[in-house]
Structure formats: C-alpha cells, structure tokens
Design a protein around this motif. Structure first.
Motif, PDB file in Angstrom:
ATOM      1  N   ASP A   7      12.347 -13.027 -70.907  1.00 34.86           N
ATOM      2  CA  ASP A   7      11.317 -13.996 -71.291  1.00 34.86           C
ATOM      3  C   ASP A   7      11.019 -13.928 -72.783  1.00 34.86           C
ATOM      4  O   ASP A   7      10.806 -14.946 -73.429  1.00 34.86           O
ATOM      5  CB  ASP A   7      10.051 -13.889 -70.436  1.00 34.86           C
ATOM      6  N   LYS A  11      11.667 -17.147 -75.211  1.00 37.91           N
ATOM      7  CA  LYS A  11      10.599 -17.656 -76.084  1.00 37.91           C
ATOM      8  C   LYS A  11      11.068 -17.715 -77.532  1.00 37.91           C
ATOM      9  O   LYS A  11      10.836 -18.703 -78.234  1.00 37.91           O
ATOM     10  CB  LYS A  11       9.358 -16.759 -75.999  1.00 37.91           C
ATOM     11  N   GLU A  20      12.133 -27.974 -77.137  1.00 34.69           N
ATOM     12  CA  GLU A  20      10.919 -28.005 -76.327  1.00 34.69           C
ATOM     13  C   GLU A  20      11.229 -27.582 -74.892  1.00 34.69           C
ATOM     14  O   GLU A  20      12.350 -27.747 -74.413  1.00 34.69           O
ATOM     15  CB  GLU A  20      10.330 -29.423 -76.320  1.00 34.69           C
ATOM     16  N   ARG A  21      10.222 -27.077 -74.222  1.00 37.27           N
ATOM     17  CA  ARG A  21      10.388 -26.651 -72.822  1.00 37.27           C
ATOM     18  C   ARG A  21      10.896 -27.792 -71.953  1.00 37.27           C
ATOM     19  O   ARG A  21      11.754 -27.602 -71.097  1.00 37.27           O
ATOM     20  CB  ARG A  21       9.068 -26.130 -72.274  1.00 37.27           C
ATOM     21  N   VAL A  32       9.500 -28.427 -65.714  1.00 37.01           N
ATOM     22  CA  VAL A  32       8.852 -27.683 -66.798  1.00 37.01           C
ATOM     23  C   VAL A  32       8.098 -26.471 -66.239  1.00 37.01           C
ATOM     24  O   VAL A  32       8.167 -25.390 -66.830  1.00 37.01           O
ATOM     25  CB  VAL A  32       7.950 -28.606 -67.646  1.00 37.01           C
ATOM     26  N   PRO A  33       7.390 -26.605 -65.099  1.00 37.66           N
ATOM     27  CA  PRO A  33       6.748 -25.410 -64.539  1.00 37.66           C
ATOM     28  C   PRO A  33       7.739 -24.277 -64.232  1.00 37.66           C
ATOM     29  O   PRO A  33       7.396 -23.098 -64.357  1.00 37.66           O
ATOM     30  CB  PRO A  33       6.064 -25.917 -63.272  1.00 37.66           C
ATOM     31  N   ASN A  36       8.328 -22.639 -67.480  1.00 27.59           N
ATOM     32  CA  ASN A  36       7.113 -21.878 -67.800  1.00 27.59           C
ATOM     33  C   ASN A  36       7.054 -20.558 -67.032  1.00 27.59           C
ATOM     34  O   ASN A  36       6.634 -19.539 -67.575  1.00 27.59           O
ATOM     35  CB  ASN A  36       5.862 -22.709 -67.511  1.00 27.59           C
ATOM     36  N   ARG A  37       7.484 -20.571 -65.768  1.00 28.54           N
ATOM     37  CA  ARG A  37       7.499 -19.327 -64.980  1.00 28.54           C
ATOM     38  C   ARG A  37       8.486 -18.326 -65.585  1.00 28.54           C
ATOM     39  O   ARG A  37       8.215 -17.129 -65.623  1.00 28.54           O
ATOM     40  CB  ARG A  37       7.835 -19.621 -63.510  1.00 28.54           C
ATOM     41  N   TRP A  38       9.621 -18.814 -66.088  1.00 31.24           N
ATOM     42  CA  TRP A  38      10.576 -17.923 -66.754  1.00 31.24           C
ATOM     43  C   TRP A  38       9.950 -17.332 -68.010  1.00 31.24           C
ATOM     44  O   TRP A  38      10.061 -16.146 -68.275  1.00 31.24           O
ATOM     45  CB  TRP A  38      11.849 -18.661 -67.141  1.00 31.24           C
ATOM     46  N   LEU A  39       9.289 -18.189 -68.796  1.00 32.72           N
ATOM     47  CA  LEU A  39       8.691 -17.743 -70.056  1.00 32.72           C
ATOM     48  C   LEU A  39       7.537 -16.766 -69.835  1.00 32.72           C
ATOM     49  O   LEU A  39       7.254 -15.937 -70.697  1.00 32.72           O
ATOM     50  CB  LEU A  39       8.207 -18.950 -70.861  1.00 32.72           C
ATOM     51  N   ASN A  40       6.866 -16.871 -68.710  1.00 34.53           N
ATOM     52  CA  ASN A  40       5.752 -15.977 -68.390  1.00 34.53           C
ATOM     53  C   ASN A  40       6.194 -14.746 -67.608  1.00 34.53           C
ATOM     54  O   ASN A  40       5.363 -13.923 -67.228  1.00 34.53           O
ATOM     55  CB  ASN A  40       4.670 -16.737 -67.619  1.00 34.53           C
TER      56      ASN A  40
END
Length: 133
Positions: A7, A11, A20-21, A32-33, A36-40
């Motif tokens: 992650d 990032k 962009e995501r 996109v969610p 976002n789960r990968w990035l978090n």
C-alpha cells in the motif's frame, strides 16, 4: 503479500505519476472503493490485478512486494542519479532501517526518479514525432 509495503508503494507511485485512483480503477476494471481498500491496507489485488498494476506503471513485481524490491546496486544507482557511490551507500543504509519516515522518503525519491525518466522519455517521443522520425 505484505500490505504495509504494497500500500505504501502504490500510494507513492500514484502520487509520483499523477495517476488518479479512478484512472487506475478503470484500467483494472475494478471500483474506486477497491483501489481505496488496497491503499488503506484492507485488502490486496489478486495476481492478475497485480500483474496489470506492474505493467501499467512499468515497475517490477518485487518493487511492490518486498522491502528491498527492485533496488539496484549502489554503483548502478550512483551513475543513474549522478551521485557518488558513497552517498548512495549511505542512502541505502538509511533505507534498510525500520524507520517508516525514511522508507517513505526513499520510496518517494525512487518514484520521483521514475517520473522524471518517464517525462524525459515522453519529451523525446514528442520531439521524434515532430521531426518526422
């Protein structure tokens, strides 16, 4: 897969590349969610998605997965960055530390170098196209 490394690297490469995501999500055919789960660090991409991510950004798999992934030796890196081998050795020693701030800074520096190389490549392509080459 080590989420902390993945992650953080995802990032960093998104930031350095300006992607962009939503753009990455569309390219991969995910929401996109999901990105976002990968990035978090909540989830990770499957093998196919990881392959597509590495191809999209032109990075080796191990850069996304391993703490020392894709780091060239000090002499090669010194030549590419125009630094002395001693300076690069010191930077690599810092990168080997467990400090999250140092690791993030090194990742950011690698992404900045990659972004610069890509920009120069794009400029060279534009010059070649404009000159009829």
């Amino acid at each position: 897969m080590n989420n902390n490394i993945f992650d953080r690297r995802l990032k960093a490469i998104l930031s350095a590349s300006g992607v962009e995501r939503g753009e990455l999500a569309r390219h991969l055919g995910v929401s996109v969610p999901t990105v976002n789960r990968w990035l978090n660090g909540i989830s990770t991409p499957n093998a196919y998605q990881l392959r597509e991510i590495t191809h999209y950004f032109g990075m080796p798999y191990d850069w996304f997965l391993e703490a020392d992934g894709g780091v060239p030796n000090a002499d090669d890196l010194a030549v590419k960055l125009g630094l002395s081998p001693e300076t690069v050795e010191a930077l690599l020693e810092l990168a080997g530390s467990e400090s999250e701030e140092v690791l993030t800074a090194v990742d950011d520096a690698v992404c900045a170098v990659i972004a610069t190389i890509n920009a120069v490549y794009d400029d060279l392509l534009a010059i070649a196209e404009n000159s009829g080459g």
